[in-house]
Design a protein around this motif. Structure first.
Motif, mmCIF file in Angstrom:
data_model
loop_
_atom_site.group_PDB
_atom_site.id
_atom_site.type_symbol
_atom_site.label_atom_id
_atom_site.label_comp_id
_atom_site.label_asym_id
_atom_site.label_seq_id
_atom_site.Cartn_x
_atom_site.Cartn_y
_atom_site.Cartn_z
ATOM 1 N N THR A 258 51.610 43.216 17.906
ATOM 2 C CA THR A 258 50.179 43.004 18.126
ATOM 3 C C THR A 258 49.783 43.498 19.508
ATOM 4 O OG1 THR A 258 50.486 40.773 18.988
ATOM 5 C CG2 THR A 258 50.115 40.988 16.608
ATOM 6 N N ASP A 259 48.517 43.696 19.667
ATOM 7 C CA ASP A 259 47.974 44.162 20.932
ATOM 8 C C ASP A 259 47.466 42.955 21.713
ATOM 9 O OD1 ASP A 259 47.270 45.987 22.814
ATOM 10 O OD2 ASP A 259 45.578 46.847 21.716
ATOM 11 N N LYS A 260 46.719 43.210 22.764
ATOM 12 C CA LYS A 260 46.198 42.124 23.598
ATOM 13 C C LYS A 260 45.103 41.328 22.900
ATOM 14 C CE LYS A 260 42.902 45.234 25.749
ATOM 15 N NZ LYS A 260 42.420 45.849 26.954
ATOM 16 N N ASN A 261 44.712 41.748 21.685
ATOM 17 C CA ASN A 261 43.650 41.039 20.968
ATOM 18 C C ASN A 261 44.155 39.868 20.130
ATOM 19 O OD1 ASN A 261 44.855 42.721 18.992
ATOM 20 N ND2 ASN A 261 42.970 42.705 17.789
ATOM 21 N N CYS A 262 45.454 39.621 20.109
ATOM 22 C CA CYS A 262 46.004 38.520 19.317
ATOM 23 C C CYS A 262 47.079 37.794 20.120
ATOM 24 C CB CYS A 262 46.578 39.048 18.012
ATOM 25 S SG CYS A 262 47.146 37.744 16.921
ATOM 26 N N GLN B 244 42.458 35.646 17.598
ATOM 27 C CA GLN B 244 42.438 37.075 17.296
ATOM 28 C C GLN B 244 41.007 37.549 17.461
ATOM 29 O OE1 GLN B 244 44.442 38.121 13.713
ATOM 30 N NE2 GLN B 244 43.514 40.155 13.619
ATOM 31 N N THR B 245 40.831 38.617 18.235
ATOM 32 C CA THR B 245 39.491 39.107 18.541
ATOM 33 C C THR B 245 39.168 40.378 17.768
ATOM 34 O OG1 THR B 245 40.256 40.418 20.421
ATOM 35 C CG2 THR B 245 39.603 38.147 20.865
ATOM 36 N N LYS B 246 37.887 40.726 17.783
ATOM 37 C CA LYS B 246 37.409 41.962 17.149
ATOM 38 C C LYS B 246 37.379 43.076 18.193
ATOM 39 C CE LYS B 246 34.287 39.408 14.137
ATOM 40 N NZ LYS B 246 32.880 39.135 13.825
ATOM 41 N N GLY C 77 39.497 44.952 19.711
ATOM 42 C CA GLY C 77 40.475 45.101 20.777
ATOM 43 C C GLY C 77 40.164 44.343 22.056
#
Length: 149
Positions: A21-25, A71-73, A75
């Motif tokens: 996962t990226d920094k959005n989760c 978890q964001t939208k 990114g």
């Protein structure tokens, strides 16, 4: 010496990023907390339109630990949404506290003003119900002659 001090500090917050996962989760592990903070924080974070998902779980009833996943939208960093959720929740709590304190002050001010009338009402209510009505030879209680005490 610094390492020993770090070991003595209780763990309050951990950030765990899932593999792939990226920094959005992120998963935030909040120690020594329960549903009170978990549910309130989840609500405040989910009000943000940039958040795709926010949920929490308590792994076991005997553990005082919350796992909060955000978890964001688009990114956006989940850490920013977590911080904004905490700030929003603190703002709501501060508002509630200020309203409560203002109500207590208002109540105390009313109590001071009405204290004299309450003392009078209390004195009247404590009078015996069978007081003799002056001018009545039979000694009727005040209620029976329409005084309504």
């Amino acid at each position: 010496m610094g390492d020993e001090e770090d070991e003595k500090k209780p763990l309050v917050l951990q950030m765990v990023r899932a593999d792939g996962t990226d920094k959005n989760c992120f998963m935030f592990v909040l120690h020594n907390e329960d549903h009170t903070l978990g549910n309130s924080l989840q609500y405040m974070i989910m009000k943000n339109p940039d958040v795709e998902f926010c949920g929490y779980s308590i792994t076991h009833p005997s553990e005082r630990k919350i796992n909060l996943r955000i978890q964001t939208k688009g990114g956006l960093p989940a850490v920013d949404m977590f911080q904004k959720g905490l700030e929003d929740l603190m703002g709501v709590c501060q508002h509630i506290l200020s309203k409560f304190e203002a109500s207590v002050e208002e109540y105390n001010a009313q109590k001071d003003v009405t204290m004299h009338s309450l003392e009078f009402q209390s004195a009247v209510q404590s009078w015996p119900q069978n007081l003799v009505c002056f001018g009545c030879l039979d000694g009727w209680p005040l209620q029976s002659v329409g005084w309504g005490v």
